[in-house]
Structure formats: structure tokens, C-alpha cells
Design a protein around this motif. Sequence first.
Motif, mmCIF file in Angstrom:
data_model
loop_
_atom_site.group_PDB
_atom_site.id
_atom_site.type_symbol
_atom_site.label_atom_id
_atom_site.label_comp_id
_atom_site.label_asym_id
_atom_site.label_seq_id
_atom_site.Cartn_x
_atom_site.Cartn_y
_atom_site.Cartn_z
ATOM 1 N N TYR A 8 -5.488 -3.700 5.138
ATOM 2 C CA TYR A 8 -4.540 -2.633 4.807
ATOM 3 C C TYR A 8 -3.518 -2.476 5.924
ATOM 4 O O TYR A 8 -3.844 -2.542 7.097
ATOM 5 N N MET A 9 -2.275 -2.243 5.510
ATOM 6 C CA MET A 9 -1.223 -1.912 6.460
ATOM 7 C C MET A 9 -0.816 -0.468 6.227
ATOM 8 O O MET A 9 -0.560 -0.062 5.094
ATOM 9 N N VAL A 10 -0.765 0.292 7.295
ATOM 10 C CA VAL A 10 -0.482 1.718 7.203
ATOM 11 C C VAL A 10 0.893 2.009 7.779
ATOM 12 O O VAL A 10 1.207 1.621 8.909
ATOM 13 N N TYR A 41 7.419 4.771 11.183
ATOM 14 C CA TYR A 41 8.806 4.782 10.717
ATOM 15 C C TYR A 41 9.387 6.138 11.108
ATOM 16 O O TYR A 41 9.089 7.165 10.502
ATOM 17 N N LEU A 42 10.194 6.111 12.132
ATOM 18 C CA LEU A 42 10.714 7.335 12.738
ATOM 19 C C LEU A 42 12.167 7.548 12.334
ATOM 20 O O LEU A 42 13.039 6.759 12.685
ATOM 21 N N ILE A 82 13.096 7.860 2.498
ATOM 22 C CA ILE A 82 13.729 6.784 3.262
ATOM 23 C C ILE A 82 12.675 5.995 4.024
ATOM 24 O O ILE A 82 12.666 4.757 4.014
ATOM 25 N N CYS A 83 11.769 6.707 4.678
ATOM 26 C CA CYS A 83 10.700 6.040 5.433
ATOM 27 C C CYS A 83 9.757 5.275 4.505
ATOM 28 O O CYS A 83 9.346 4.143 4.804
ATOM 29 N N ILE A 84 9.425 5.864 3.377
ATOM 30 C CA ILE A 84 8.506 5.221 2.424
ATOM 31 C C ILE A 84 9.118 3.937 1.872
ATOM 32 O O ILE A 84 8.424 2.918 1.727
ATOM 33 N N ASN A 85 10.400 3.959 1.570
ATOM 34 C CA ASN A 85 11.050 2.740 1.070
ATOM 35 C C ASN A 85 10.988 1.618 2.101
ATOM 36 O O ASN A 85 10.797 0.445 1.748
ATOM 37 N N LYS A 86 11.126 1.974 3.378
ATOM 38 C CA LYS A 86 10.986 0.974 4.443
ATOM 39 C C LYS A 86 9.557 0.434 4.485
ATOM 40 O O LYS A 86 9.336 -0.765 4.691
ATOM 41 N N MET A 87 8.582 1.315 4.318
ATOM 42 C CA MET A 87 7.172 0.891 4.299
ATOM 43 C C MET A 87 6.919 -0.114 3.177
ATOM 44 O O MET A 87 6.248 -1.134 3.374
ATOM 45 N N LEU A 88 7.449 0.179 1.993
ATOM 46 C CA LEU A 88 7.231 -0.709 0.845
ATOM 47 C C LEU A 88 7.887 -2.061 1.074
ATOM 48 O O LEU A 88 7.326 -3.103 0.706
ATOM 49 N N GLU A 89 9.065 -2.056 1.688
ATOM 50 C CA GLU A 89 9.728 -3.328 2.024
ATOM 51 C C GLU A 89 8.857 -4.164 2.958
ATOM 52 O O GLU A 89 8.865 -5.393 2.885
ATOM 53 N N ASP A 192 -1.707 7.010 -1.130
ATOM 54 C CA ASP A 192 -1.693 5.647 -1.658
ATOM 55 C C ASP A 192 -0.276 5.333 -2.134
ATOM 56 O O ASP A 192 0.248 6.003 -3.029
ATOM 57 N N LEU A 193 0.351 4.324 -1.562
ATOM 58 C CA LEU A 193 1.751 4.048 -1.872
ATOM 59 C C LEU A 193 1.963 3.521 -3.289
ATOM 60 O O LEU A 193 3.003 3.781 -3.893
ATOM 61 N N THR A 194 0.994 2.790 -3.827
ATOM 62 C CA THR A 194 1.126 2.317 -5.209
ATOM 63 C C THR A 194 1.181 3.496 -6.167
ATOM 64 O O THR A 194 2.004 3.544 -7.088
ATOM 65 N N LYS A 195 0.312 4.470 -5.944
ATOM 66 C CA LYS A 195 0.284 5.659 -6.799
ATOM 67 C C LYS A 195 1.517 6.533 -6.553
ATOM 68 O O LYS A 195 2.045 7.146 -7.480
ATOM 69 N N MET A 196 1.975 6.575 -5.305
ATOM 70 C CA MET A 196 3.188 7.335 -5.006
ATOM 71 C C MET A 196 4.389 6.748 -5.759
ATOM 72 O O MET A 196 5.261 7.487 -6.233
ATOM 73 N N ARG A 197 4.431 5.447 -5.864
ATOM 74 C CA ARG A 197 5.521 4.816 -6.616
ATOM 75 C C ARG A 197 5.460 5.230 -8.088
ATOM 76 O O ARG A 197 6.481 5.481 -8.724
#
Length: 305
Positions: A8-10, A41-42, A82-89, A192-197
Amino acid sequence: MNRNGCAYMVGIAIINYKTFQKTIECINSIRNTIMSDYKIYLLENGSNNESASILKEAYIDADDVELIISDKNHGYARGNNICINKMLEDGCDIAVISNNDIICSDNAIDLLIEDLKNNNDYIIFGPRIISSDGIFQNSVKERRYTNFEYLKKSTYLANFFKKEITQENKKIEIINKKIDVSWVSGAFFACDLTKMREIDFFDKNTFLFFEEYILSEKAIKKGYKLGYDPNAIVVHYHAVSTGGGLNVVSKKFADKSEMYYFKTYTNKSKIFRLVLRMIRSLEVLYTFGKRKEWKSIKYYFSREA
């Protein structure tokens, strides 16, 4: 391990607005307490002070921090998106959303990550939150409030129901195992980022406040659960991230977001919303009138954003 058998990457989202020293302390606490693979992601959120230059100097060569500098204040929801989109990338699986006035205790983040890994029905897990002087801060709600419960516990009417509110807080404070909840504070949680999407992340139509109410509502309607793990502990220097104390700008944003939440995401009646609006208006008249801040009252009732 994630669903594909990989580690997992956090991603950890932190928004800085003017209080760069708190941000640096928050990041230091994460570095000193986390064991999982992570990246911070700051977002420097248009502070219009020395924050950008100081944070750039502090993290320009940091492998674990990606600094995003904005000349505009995006607020909480859009800033975290904005930070979450960077995480998904970058392929992150789990996000931690943290105020910059949070200090993490040992393994707090790791425990929340483990909770999400082992409980597939859950979209969010929140920790026990305590104040800087060790006082428990109630950061979850076990169930949705009725109309009257909300009015008497979430407005100035709470002054008449202190005993009942104290009893509710004490009930939460003594919980020592993971439980399901209906709401988790936006000050700090893992998701969970998949569920957040799937639930379309944070609602970008709010600027400050009630983001977690909306998030909880969207998650529950989608069939996902929210959890509370009291063994994960963070310290919250409450209100530092928004400037501290009650000011009319924060009050106006809060009340605007509150009305948007109830109108858009709940089945609360027009009568309930009218009563709530009246109470909020009386709060402003009482609080700022007592201070003789007439300009603040005028601003609140103006159409200015």
C-alpha cells in the motif's frame, strides 16, 4: 498489501494557511511516528505571507514531501481534492487527511491504515482526538441527530443542554474498541481512495466547514461504513488551521456551508432550515453585538461571499 498484491502507498494531505510553523511540526510528527510507505502532499494555500518561501526552503529536497504552491486560497474541500488528485496520479491507495495543527502519536496513522486494509466495507476511519492540554475532543457521532437534537447540541442552545452534551461526550470518551459511526471529524482521518473516487471526493461547492458532514452523507448513501478507532491518537491544536477563535468571516462560511449541506444532502424540511437560520442570525447579533462589532454584523448579513 493492496488488492493487486502490492504494498500500500499512503498519501497524506496537509493544507497550510499562514501557520507554517504548525505545518512543520505536523510533518515532523508524521515522520517520527509512521512506519508505512507514505508521501506528504503539502498545499500552500495562498497564505500571502512568508509561508511559501519558508516551506519551499524546508522541503525543496525532501523525497517524502511534494509541495504544491497556490497563489489562491482554495479552502478545505477543493484544497484537499487537489492533494487527492496528486495522490491518485502517483498510485496511492489510501489517503490521510490532516489539519496542519495536528500532532500524531506513535503508530496513529499505521493503525488507521490497518483498519482500512482489514475492513473492506469501510471508507473512512477516524482516531481519538485530544487537545494540546490532554482534554478529549469528541470527534465522532455514533448516529445522526434528530432535528431537535441538532438544534440543542450544535447551536447556542447547547448552553441550556450542557449536562446532556457532557454525558454524550463521556460516553464516547470511554469507548476503547473500534465502532461504527455516522460522522468523523475532518481534522484528521484516513480514507480508501478507490471508494473516495466513487463518491466524487469532497464537494467543491463548500469553502470551509461541513465538508465531513457532506462526505459522511455521501458515503453512507453509497453503502459504505465509517469507523472510529480510539487506539489511534492525535493531538489537535483546535482552530489554529482556520486562524483561531470566532470571527465573522469563519462564522459566515460555516453557516453558509451548513445550509448548503442540509438543503442538498438531507431531507430536512424548510421549516427546520428556517428555524436554524433564525438561530444562527441571533447568534451573530448576540456575539458581535456584545462586542459592539457593528461592521461584522453588517458583513454577515450582506451578500458578500
